[in-house]
Design a protein around this motif. Structure first.
Motif, mmCIF file in Angstrom:
data_model
loop_
_atom_site.group_PDB
_atom_site.id
_atom_site.type_symbol
_atom_site.label_atom_id
_atom_site.label_comp_id
_atom_site.label_asym_id
_atom_site.label_seq_id
_atom_site.Cartn_x
_atom_site.Cartn_y
_atom_site.Cartn_z
ATOM 1 N N MET A 261 0.866 -1.206 0.138
ATOM 2 C CA MET A 261 -0.047 0.135 -0.003
ATOM 3 C C MET A 261 0.965 1.157 0.020
ATOM 4 N N MET A 262 1.953 1.190 0.241
ATOM 5 C CA MET A 262 3.181 2.321 0.172
ATOM 6 C C MET A 262 4.209 2.100 -0.428
ATOM 7 N N ALA A 263 4.858 2.963 -1.123
ATOM 8 C CA ALA A 263 6.278 2.687 -1.616
ATOM 9 C C ALA A 263 7.139 4.239 -1.724
ATOM 10 N N VAL A 264 8.310 4.196 -1.458
ATOM 11 C CA VAL A 264 9.128 4.976 -1.503
ATOM 12 C C VAL A 264 9.886 5.033 -3.029
ATOM 13 N N HIS A 265 9.818 6.165 -3.921
ATOM 14 C CA HIS A 265 10.562 6.167 -5.110
ATOM 15 C C HIS A 265 11.110 7.262 -5.364
ATOM 16 N N PHE A 266 12.519 7.237 -4.944
ATOM 17 C CA PHE A 266 13.511 8.337 -4.814
ATOM 18 C C PHE A 266 14.345 8.187 -6.045
ATOM 19 N N GLN A 267 14.307 8.852 -7.124
ATOM 20 C CA GLN A 267 15.226 8.799 -8.160
ATOM 21 C C GLN A 267 16.468 9.504 -7.933
ATOM 22 N N GLU A 268 17.215 8.996 -8.808
ATOM 23 C CA GLU A 268 18.843 9.725 -8.530
ATOM 24 C C GLU A 268 19.119 10.497 -9.916
ATOM 25 N N PRO A 269 19.689 11.665 -9.520
ATOM 26 C CA PRO A 269 20.075 12.524 -10.575
ATOM 27 C C PRO A 269 20.706 11.765 -11.990
ATOM 28 N N GLY A 270 20.450 11.916 -12.858
ATOM 29 C CA GLY A 270 20.799 11.093 -14.169
ATOM 30 C C GLY A 270 19.719 10.199 -14.431
ATOM 31 N N ASP A 271 18.907 9.567 -13.382
ATOM 32 C CA ASP A 271 18.062 8.584 -13.978
ATOM 33 C C ASP A 271 17.065 8.802 -15.169
ATOM 34 N N PRO A 272 16.607 8.020 -15.912
ATOM 35 C CA PRO A 272 15.558 8.341 -16.913
ATOM 36 C C PRO A 272 14.257 8.695 -16.306
ATOM 37 N N ILE A 273 13.487 9.629 -16.931
ATOM 38 C CA ILE A 273 12.124 9.641 -16.666
ATOM 39 C C ILE A 273 11.197 8.451 -16.915
ATOM 40 N N ALA A 274 11.470 7.783 -17.987
ATOM 41 C CA ALA A 274 10.796 6.598 -18.327
ATOM 42 C C ALA A 274 11.532 5.381 -17.325
ATOM 43 N N TYR A 275 10.582 4.565 -17.235
ATOM 44 C CA TYR A 275 10.816 3.413 -16.104
ATOM 45 C C TYR A 275 11.940 2.440 -16.966
ATOM 46 N N SER A 276 12.834 2.087 -16.336
ATOM 47 C CA SER A 276 13.910 1.267 -16.715
ATOM 48 C C SER A 276 14.342 0.248 -15.458
ATOM 49 N N PRO A 277 14.314 -0.899 -15.889
ATOM 50 C CA PRO A 277 14.663 -2.120 -14.751
ATOM 51 C C PRO A 277 16.035 -1.713 -14.213
ATOM 52 N N ALA A 278 16.659 -1.299 -14.919
ATOM 53 C CA ALA A 278 18.068 -0.999 -14.375
ATOM 54 C C ALA A 278 18.333 0.311 -13.486
ATOM 55 N N ALA A 279 17.311 1.038 -13.379
ATOM 56 C CA ALA A 279 17.031 2.123 -12.569
ATOM 57 C C ALA A 279 15.927 1.757 -11.535
ATOM 58 N N ASP A 280 15.530 0.953 -11.426
ATOM 59 C CA ASP A 280 14.045 0.821 -10.677
ATOM 60 C C ASP A 280 14.499 1.213 -9.419
ATOM 61 N N ARG A 281 13.780 2.320 -8.679
ATOM 62 C CA ARG A 281 14.096 2.730 -7.438
ATOM 63 C C ARG A 281 12.851 2.545 -6.397
ATOM 64 N N CYS A 282 11.699 1.621 -6.682
ATOM 65 C CA CYS A 282 10.889 1.536 -5.921
ATOM 66 C C CYS A 282 11.095 0.603 -4.967
ATOM 67 N N ARG A 283 10.654 1.207 -3.822
ATOM 68 C CA ARG A 283 10.852 0.365 -2.319
ATOM 69 C C ARG A 283 9.752 0.444 -1.661
ATOM 70 N N PRO A 284 9.029 -0.740 -1.731
ATOM 71 C CA PRO A 284 7.647 -0.863 -1.067
ATOM 72 C C PRO A 284 7.835 -0.874 0.383
ATOM 73 N N VAL A 285 7.015 -0.196 1.112
ATOM 74 C CA VAL A 285 6.945 -0.159 2.867
ATOM 75 C C VAL A 285 5.730 -1.009 3.341
ATOM 76 N N PRO A 286 6.095 -2.318 3.761
ATOM 77 C CA PRO A 286 4.880 -3.042 4.360
ATOM 78 C C PRO A 286 4.104 -2.131 5.404
ATOM 79 N N ALA A 287 2.913 -2.483 5.144
ATOM 80 C CA ALA A 287 1.689 -1.924 6.261
ATOM 81 C C ALA A 287 1.871 -2.796 7.212
ATOM 82 N N VAL A 288 1.351 -2.438 8.550
ATOM 83 C CA VAL A 288 1.014 -3.253 9.522
ATOM 84 C C VAL A 288 -0.108 -4.289 9.358
#
Length: 459
Positions: free
Chosen positions: A146-173
């Protein structure tokens, strides 16, 4: 307080308009166009709040009407996911993703200046290129989180790329079950599930849950880490495991896209780490030999290959394990490998592939033995199933004798030679894998095996 102005960031809303189709769940996406951010990329219908007078549900309904021409009743809006996002340029925002399954009107492009196409796409086959931020929300939604942090780095593409996947799900209680798709598959197979218990092994890639049904039934649900493991386990359950009768679980349902299976539960407790009186321990090991024989006789055997491919990737594993070997180990291993190059083949039979104490369950009340976990099952030499089991009888010739008594025969000299080589390869593989994945148990098991091989010339 630092005295600095409080950090403020925008909130935006994203519409997961969802429908069921022959290919599975589909979601509505629009392609951005014109002089806008991420032009040419696919995205959900979305937008910002107009001001403090507008809440997130009102904003979602407005954007759906303005962009897609659909009317949504507020009662049909369901919160799905929150994503805290930072763009490659450094600006951050919080996105609220909402699921809607019922609406009025036919979706279509209503703002051609900023959107040139709109269409339905399978949730499991999203189009490219897609905005990485949007993809993070949909991937989190698809995983059941139900929640994720998606903090991209400078130089990452705007378009989704598996090599620069920054999605980190945060589990719910309180969330211990599988994702929504696996839950749905399970309930289609066995009915409503009221409780999930995570029973995964503490190792990378293990996903196993005990599912308690509303009507009292209990099953295990497993998601395989790869297509190969899924195919092996399903094939075993369908082809030869039924020949074991009640000594193994039964396959209830399989879903290849999810790599998921639902299986029945067998009684008993794992033999891993269990302590039994000497007489019962000998009985258990005799039953282990009987069960191994039943596995190997569960389907017709195949003729032996002239030159079995024993060594495989062993040089690569040896290089990775090098720093964890004892002095003299590498020379000993290379000598064994040289002898193995001329080894004759053995007939091929069904093998469990991971036949060890942790996958064996003993029911003390009935004196029954059960075997689970067939994802490494394949045709091969029968001694393949004694490789990992040999760690259980190390230093205990009486336990080895009990296994052979239950098996109904002794190993031939060719089988003993084959077993020594397979044990050597498994030890090296386990050491390199355990070191790379911070699993000291695998490393120590590999070292024990090598020490026995060097001391005795056999497992």
């Amino acid at each position: 307080m630092s005295g600095q102005p409080r950090h403020q960031e925008p909130v935006d809303v994203h519409l997961i308009l969802r429908r069921d189709a022959d290919v599975g769940v589909e979601v509505l996406l629009s392609r951005r166009a014109g002089p806008v951010y991420a032009s040419g990329l696919w995205h959900l219908v979305s937008g910002h709040l107009d001001g403090p007078e507008e809440d997130v549900v009102d904003a979602l309904i407005r954007e759906a009407r303005e962009e897609a021409g659909v009317t949504i009743d507020p009662a049909e809006v369901r919160f799905a996911v929150a994503v805290h996002h930072r763009s490659p340029g450094g600006a951050s925002r919080t996105g609220m993703f909402f699921e809607v399954r019922t609406w009025r009107g036919t979706p279509g492009v209503r703002e051609p200046a900023v959107c040139d196409r709109m269409g339905w796409f399978p949730l499991d086959a999203l189009p490219e290129p897609m905005v990485a931020y949007c993809r993070a929300g949909l991937d989190t939604y698809r995983s059941g989180q139900m929640m994720a942090v998606h903090f991209q780095e400078p130089g990452d593409p705007i378009a989704y790329s598996p090599a620069a996947d920054r999605c980190r799900p945060v589990p719910a209680v309180g969330t211990s079950g599988p994702d929504a798709r696996v839950r749905e598959f399970t309930e289609q197979a066995v009915g409503r599930i009221t409780d999930w218990t995570d029973t995964s092994w503490p190792r990378e890639g293990s996903q196993v849950w005990r599912a308690h049904g509303a009507e009292g039934g209990v099953w295990f649900v497993k998601v395989h880490p790869s297509d190969r493991f899924h195919r092996r386990e399903v094939d075993a359950y369908r082809d030869w495991v039924p020949g074991l009768g009640t000594a193994a679980p039964r396959l209830v349902a399989a879903e290849h896209t999810l790599r998921a299976v639902v299986i029945t539960m067998v009684p008993g407790r794992s033999l891993r780490g269990a302590v039994h009186p000497p007489a019962e321990q000998l009985l258990i090991f005799r039953r282990i030999g009987q069960l191994a024989a039943a596995i190997h006789r569960s389907a017709p055997s195949h003729p032996a290959p002239a030159r079995p491919p024993l060594l495989g990737k062993w040089e690569r594993h040896l290089a990775a394990a090098g720093s964890h070997l004892a002095p003299g180990d590498e020379e000993f291993l290379r000598a064994m490998a040289a002898n193995a190059a001329d080894a004759s083949g053995l007939e091929s039979v069904p093998t469990h592939g991971d036949f060890q104490l942790r996958n064996l369950r003993w029911d003390e009340a009935t004196g029954s033995l059960y075997v689970i976990d067939f994802e490494r099952s394949e045709q091969g030499p029968a001694v393949r199933d004694f490789v990992r089991l040999s760690d259980a009888w190390g230093g205990r010739p009486d336990l080895f004798a009990a296994v052979m008594d239950g098996y109904g025969r002794q190993l031939t000299p060719a089988e003993e030679e084959h077993l020594a080589v397979l044990s050597m390869l498994d030890a090296v593989s386990g050491i390199q894998y355990g070191a790379a994945h911070e699993d000291p148990e695998l490393v120590e098991r590999g070292r024990r095996t090598l020490a026995r091989l060097r001391a005795t010339g056999r497992p």
